[in-house]
Design a protein around this motif. Structure first.
Motif, PDB file in Angstrom:
ATOM      1  N   HIS A   4      33.863  -7.771  68.750  1.00 50.24           N
ATOM      2  CA  HIS A   4      35.142  -7.893  68.041  1.00 50.24           C
ATOM      3  C   HIS A   4      35.416  -6.666  67.172  1.00 50.24           C
ATOM      4  O   HIS A   4      36.229  -6.717  66.259  1.00 50.24           O
ATOM      5  CB  HIS A   4      35.138  -9.167  67.182  1.00 50.24           C
ATOM      6  N   HIS A   5      34.684  -5.573  67.428  1.00 51.21           N
ATOM      7  CA  HIS A   5      34.872  -4.309  66.709  1.00 51.21           C
ATOM      8  C   HIS A   5      34.560  -4.434  65.221  1.00 51.21           C
ATOM      9  O   HIS A   5      35.115  -3.716  64.397  1.00 51.21           O
ATOM     10  CB  HIS A   5      36.302  -3.771  66.908  1.00 51.21           C
ATOM     11  N   ARG A   6      33.665  -5.356  64.860  1.00 56.59           N
ATOM     12  CA  ARG A   6      33.220  -5.508  63.480  1.00 56.59           C
ATOM     13  C   ARG A   6      31.721  -5.704  63.461  1.00 56.59           C
ATOM     14  O   ARG A   6      31.200  -6.597  64.109  1.00 56.59           O
ATOM     15  CB  ARG A   6      33.904  -6.709  62.797  1.00 56.59           C
ATOM     16  N   SER A   7      31.002  -4.840  62.741  1.00 56.53           N
ATOM     17  CA  SER A   7      29.541  -4.957  62.676  1.00 56.53           C
ATOM     18  C   SER A   7      29.078  -5.796  61.497  1.00 56.53           C
ATOM     19  O   SER A   7      27.953  -6.295  61.487  1.00 56.53           O
ATOM     20  CB  SER A   7      28.921  -3.560  62.560  1.00 56.53           C
ATOM     21  N   GLY A   8      29.929  -5.928  60.481  1.00 53.62           N
ATOM     22  CA  GLY A   8      29.528  -6.632  59.258  1.00 53.62           C
ATOM     23  C   GLY A   8      28.700  -5.773  58.332  1.00 53.62           C
ATOM     24  O   GLY A   8      28.270  -6.229  57.276  1.00 53.62           O
ATOM     25  N   ILE A   9      28.479  -4.508  58.702  1.00 56.99           N
ATOM     26  CA  ILE A   9      27.658  -3.603  57.893  1.00 56.99           C
ATOM     27  C   ILE A   9      28.530  -2.886  56.861  1.00 56.99           C
ATOM     28  O   ILE A   9      29.564  -2.320  57.200  1.00 56.99           O
ATOM     29  CB  ILE A   9      26.946  -2.565  58.778  1.00 56.99           C
ATOM     30  N   ILE A  10      28.077  -2.913  55.632  1.00 58.77           N
ATOM     31  CA  ILE A  10      28.723  -2.157  54.549  1.00 58.77           C
ATOM     32  C   ILE A  10      27.690  -1.171  54.015  1.00 58.77           C
ATOM     33  O   ILE A  10      26.597  -1.564  53.613  1.00 58.77           O
ATOM     34  CB  ILE A  10      29.196  -3.085  53.402  1.00 58.77           C
ATOM     35  N   CYS A  11      28.022   0.105  54.029  1.00 60.00           N
ATOM     36  CA  CYS A  11      27.104   1.140  53.539  1.00 60.00           C
ATOM     37  C   CYS A  11      27.442   1.519  52.097  1.00 60.00           C
ATOM     38  O   CYS A  11      28.614   1.713  51.764  1.00 60.00           O
ATOM     39  CB  CYS A  11      27.174   2.372  54.425  1.00 60.00           C
ATOM     40  N   LEU A  12      26.419   1.627  51.278  1.00 57.11           N
ATOM     41  CA  LEU A  12      26.571   2.140  49.912  1.00 57.11           C
ATOM     42  C   LEU A  12      25.918   3.514  49.854  1.00 57.11           C
ATOM     43  O   LEU A  12      24.728   3.653  50.147  1.00 57.11           O
ATOM     44  CB  LEU A  12      25.885   1.231  48.894  1.00 57.11           C
ATOM     45  N   ILE A  13      26.695   4.531  49.516  1.00 54.87           N
ATOM     46  CA  ILE A  13      26.144   5.881  49.352  1.00 54.87           C
ATOM     47  C   ILE A  13      25.956   6.120  47.859  1.00 54.87           C
ATOM     48  O   ILE A  13      26.919   6.169  47.095  1.00 54.87           O
ATOM     49  CB  ILE A  13      27.075   6.937  49.963  1.00 54.87           C
ATOM     50  N   VAL A  14      24.694   6.233  47.451  1.00 55.26           N
ATOM     51  CA  VAL A  14      24.365   6.315  46.024  1.00 55.26           C
ATOM     52  C   VAL A  14      23.351   7.426  45.796  1.00 55.26           C
ATOM     53  O   VAL A  14      22.429   7.614  46.591  1.00 55.26           O
ATOM     54  CB  VAL A  14      23.766   4.983  45.519  1.00 55.26           C
ATOM     55  N   ALA A  15      23.530   8.156  44.715  1.00 54.95           N
ATOM     56  CA  ALA A  15      22.541   9.152  44.284  1.00 54.95           C
ATOM     57  C   ALA A  15      21.939   8.716  42.951  1.00 54.95           C
ATOM     58  O   ALA A  15      22.536   7.931  42.216  1.00 54.95           O
ATOM     59  CB  ALA A  15      23.191  10.529  44.147  1.00 54.95           C
ATOM     60  N   GLU A  16      20.753   9.206  42.669  1.00 57.68           N
ATOM     61  CA  GLU A  16      20.074   8.931  41.391  1.00 57.68           C
ATOM     62  C   GLU A  16      20.018   7.437  41.110  1.00 57.68           C
ATOM     63  O   GLU A  16      20.390   6.962  40.030  1.00 57.68           O
ATOM     64  CB  GLU A  16      20.774   9.673  40.249  1.00 57.68           C
ATOM     65  N   MET A  17      19.514   6.685  42.090  1.00 62.58           N
ATOM     66  CA  MET A  17      19.463   5.232  41.953  1.00 62.58           C
ATOM     67  C   MET A  17      18.499   4.761  40.878  1.00 62.58           C
ATOM     68  O   MET A  17      18.514   3.602  40.482  1.00 62.58           O
ATOM     69  CB  MET A  17      19.101   4.597  43.296  1.00 62.58           C
ATOM     70  N   GLN A  18      17.638   5.677  40.394  1.00 59.84           N
ATOM     71  CA  GLN A  18      16.684   5.292  39.370  1.00 59.84           C
ATOM     72  C   GLN A  18      17.325   5.199  37.993  1.00 59.84           C
ATOM     73  O   GLN A  18      16.733   4.634  37.075  1.00 59.84           O
ATOM     74  CB  GLN A  18      15.506   6.288  39.330  1.00 59.84           C
ATOM     75  N   THR A  19      18.537   5.742  37.832  1.00 61.32           N
ATOM     76  CA  THR A  19      19.183   5.671  36.514  1.00 61.32           C
ATOM     77  C   THR A  19      19.658   4.247  36.251  1.00 61.32           C
ATOM     78  O   THR A  19      20.017   3.519  37.183  1.00 61.32           O
ATOM     79  CB  THR A  19      20.384   6.635  36.438  1.00 61.32           C
ATOM     80  N   PRO A  20      19.665   3.823  35.000  1.00 56.88           N
ATOM     81  CA  PRO A  20      20.011   2.428  34.688  1.00 56.88           C
ATOM     82  C   PRO A  20      21.376   1.996  35.208  1.00 56.88           C
ATOM     83  O   PRO A  20      21.521   0.883  35.734  1.00 56.88           O
ATOM     84  CB  PRO A  20      19.961   2.396  33.152  1.00 56.88           C
ATOM     85  N   TYR A  21      22.398   2.850  35.069  1.00 55.76           N
ATOM     86  CA  TYR A  21      23.736   2.438  35.520  1.00 55.76           C
ATOM     87  C   TYR A  21      23.774   2.255  37.027  1.00 55.76           C
ATOM     88  O   TYR A  21      24.276   1.245  37.533  1.00 55.76           O
ATOM     89  CB  TYR A  21      24.794   3.463  35.090  1.00 55.76           C
ATOM     90  N   GLN A  22      23.254   3.238  37.775  1.00 54.36           N
ATOM     91  CA  GLN A  22      23.284   3.147  39.232  1.00 54.36           C
ATOM     92  C   GLN A  22      22.449   1.968  39.724  1.00 54.36           C
ATOM     93  O   GLN A  22      22.829   1.272  40.667  1.00 54.36           O
ATOM     94  CB  GLN A  22      22.770   4.450  39.870  1.00 54.36           C
ATOM     95  N   ALA A  23      21.306   1.739  39.101  1.00 51.99           N
ATOM     96  CA  ALA A  23      20.455   0.615  39.495  1.00 51.99           C
ATOM     97  C   ALA A  23      21.177  -0.712  39.287  1.00 51.99           C
ATOM     98  O   ALA A  23      21.125  -1.608  40.146  1.00 51.99           O
ATOM     99  CB  ALA A  23      19.146   0.640  38.696  1.00 51.99           C
ATOM    100  N   ALA A  24      21.867  -0.833  38.158  1.00 47.36           N
ATOM    101  CA  ALA A  24      22.616  -2.071  37.883  1.00 47.36           C
ATOM    102  C   ALA A  24      23.754  -2.247  38.876  1.00 47.36           C
ATOM    103  O   ALA A  24      24.027  -3.365  39.348  1.00 47.36           O
ATOM    104  CB  ALA A  24      23.159  -2.040  36.449  1.00 47.36           C
ATOM    105  N   PHE A  25      24.416  -1.142  39.229  1.00 46.50           N
ATOM    106  CA  PHE A  25      25.532  -1.223  40.182  1.00 46.50           C
ATOM    107  C   PHE A  25      25.033  -1.655  41.558  1.00 46.50           C
ATOM    108  O   PHE A  25      25.616  -2.539  42.191  1.00 46.50           O
ATOM    109  CB  PHE A  25      26.240   0.124  40.282  1.00 46.50           C
ATOM    110  N   VAL A  26      23.958  -1.019  42.037  1.00 53.35           N
ATOM    111  CA  VAL A  26      23.428  -1.360  43.356  1.00 53.35           C
ATOM    112  C   VAL A  26      22.974  -2.815  43.395  1.00 53.35           C
ATOM    113  O   VAL A  26      23.217  -3.539  44.367  1.00 53.35           O
ATOM    114  CB  VAL A  26      22.269  -0.414  43.734  1.00 53.35           C
ATOM    115  N   ASP A  27      22.319  -3.259  42.336  1.00 50.51           N
ATOM    116  CA  ASP A  27      21.847  -4.644  42.271  1.00 50.51           C
ATOM    117  C   ASP A  27      23.010  -5.630  42.384  1.00 50.51           C
ATOM    118  O   ASP A  27      22.991  -6.553  43.202  1.00 50.51           O
ATOM    119  CB  ASP A  27      21.088  -4.878  40.968  1.00 50.51           C
TER     120      ASP A  27
END
Length: 338
Positions: A67-90
């Motif tokens: 149906h032309h839909r994989s259901g996959i959503i990609c998150l492109i993130v740098a510096e995931m160890q920083t508190p803000y990025q870690a909270a966002f990814v979580d």
């Protein structure tokens, strides 16, 4: 030496085997595992029992690609160890999984080209959408993704390219308010402690603060001591506080910069915050509320940003690509004089 015998890899259980064991048609198996499809209670029970016995699992990826839909959503993130990025990814991964998406996190830490490489990789996996949290990919590459049926959602960066969805916070208003807060506290000599990251959000905060100060007839020293982080904040403190006309009020474009700045100011220059020096941050990471810092800052509405992303993914309106600008909330603590 005796050769070890490896067991042959078992093939995945097919829907045809489930149908044979259940004594039903292949289409009945498909309908059983399709939400809203018509199937009798008796047939459903037979299929589920056979599937349980055989260990059958639906291949959602194959079904989605039909149906032309994989259901996959990609998150492109740098510096995931920083508190803000870690909270966002979580928060983002939990929310997107809750609405039935498969989240793939691509780490773009390092060179700016890593963001471009990660975005190209999303095309190989036929992702339904990509959320660019870090970096600024080329407009031409964004256009390529969109032409291939992929949605692109940019976080905290206003992009001139046509097509991508944009979710951002009101950096300008927050930075202007930060300047006024310092001015009301009696600060005349002002500085901005920033980084060399050069992201659209950080640049927007720098410019808005400087513009607001200029309107008040004040000059602002802007220091970019290194990558966005604690060490750059401490280095920024060493650069501005060693001057004879050191600043009285400082706006740090992220909380991590502010924490490094405050520790260097206190430990190396014996300054008191806020008595000798007022400091304001941005993000409201958990550490900002620690008793050792009590940092006055602006809270990024992570939950609302993620809600906007989920709303974009759940709607079919491809025309609704205008920027969604969210307000930030000031969090008063004890690093600015009343």
């Amino acid at each position: 030496m005796a050769k070890s015998k490896r067991k042959p890899k078992k093939a995945s259980v097919s829907a045809n085997r489930v149908a044979e064991l259940a004594g039903v048609s292949r289409s009945a198996v498909s309908r059983t595992f399709t939400d809203g499809a018509s199937v009798s209670a008796e047939t459903r029970a037979k299929v589920l029992a056979a599937a349980e016995r055989l260990g059958y699992h639906v291949n959602h990826l194959a079904r989605g690609l039909i149906h032309h839909r994989s259901g996959i959503i990609c998150l492109i993130v740098a510096e995931m160890q920083t508190p803000y990025q870690a909270a966002f990814v979580d928060m983002a991964t939990r929310r997107l999984q809750a609405i039935g998406k498969v989240v793939m996190v691509l780490n773009a830490t390092g060179q700016p080209a890593n963001v471009e490489a990660a975005l190209r990789q999303t095309l190989n996996y036929r992702a339904d959408a990509t959320v660019v949290v870090s970096g600024s990919p080329p407009a031409s590459l964004i256009e390529t993704c969109i032409e291939n049926g992929q949605r692109v959602i940019l976080i905290n960066r206003d992009d001139a390219a046509a097509g991508p969805h944009v979710v951002m916070v009101d950096n300008d208003t927050a930075a202007r308010e930060a300047m006024l807060m310092l001015r009301r506290a009696g600060c005349v000599r002002l500085a901005v402690i920033s980084s060399t990251a050069g992201t659209p959000s950080i640049i927007a905060r720098e410019r808005a603060f400087a513009a607001a100060a200029q309107e008040q007839g004040l000059e602002v020293q802007i220091v970019r001591a290194g990558p966005t982080g604690y060490a750059a904040g401490a280095d920024g403190a060493r650069q501005v506080l060693a001057l004879s006309s050191r600043p009285e009020g400082v706006f740090c474009t992220t909380d991590l910069l502010a924490l490094g700045f405050m520790d260097a100011a206190r430990q190396e220059f014996c300054l008191r915050v806020p008595e000798d020096l007022c400091v304001i941050g941005f993000d409201d990471i958990p550490e900002a509320g620690w008793l050792g810092y009590n940092l006055t800052t602006f809270r990024q509405p992570i939950e609302e940003i993620v809600s906007q992303i989920a709303q974009i993914l759940e709607t079919e309106d491809e025309e609704d690509t205008g920027p969604r600008c969210l307000p930030v909330q000031v969090v008063w603590r004890r690093t600015v004089r009343p």
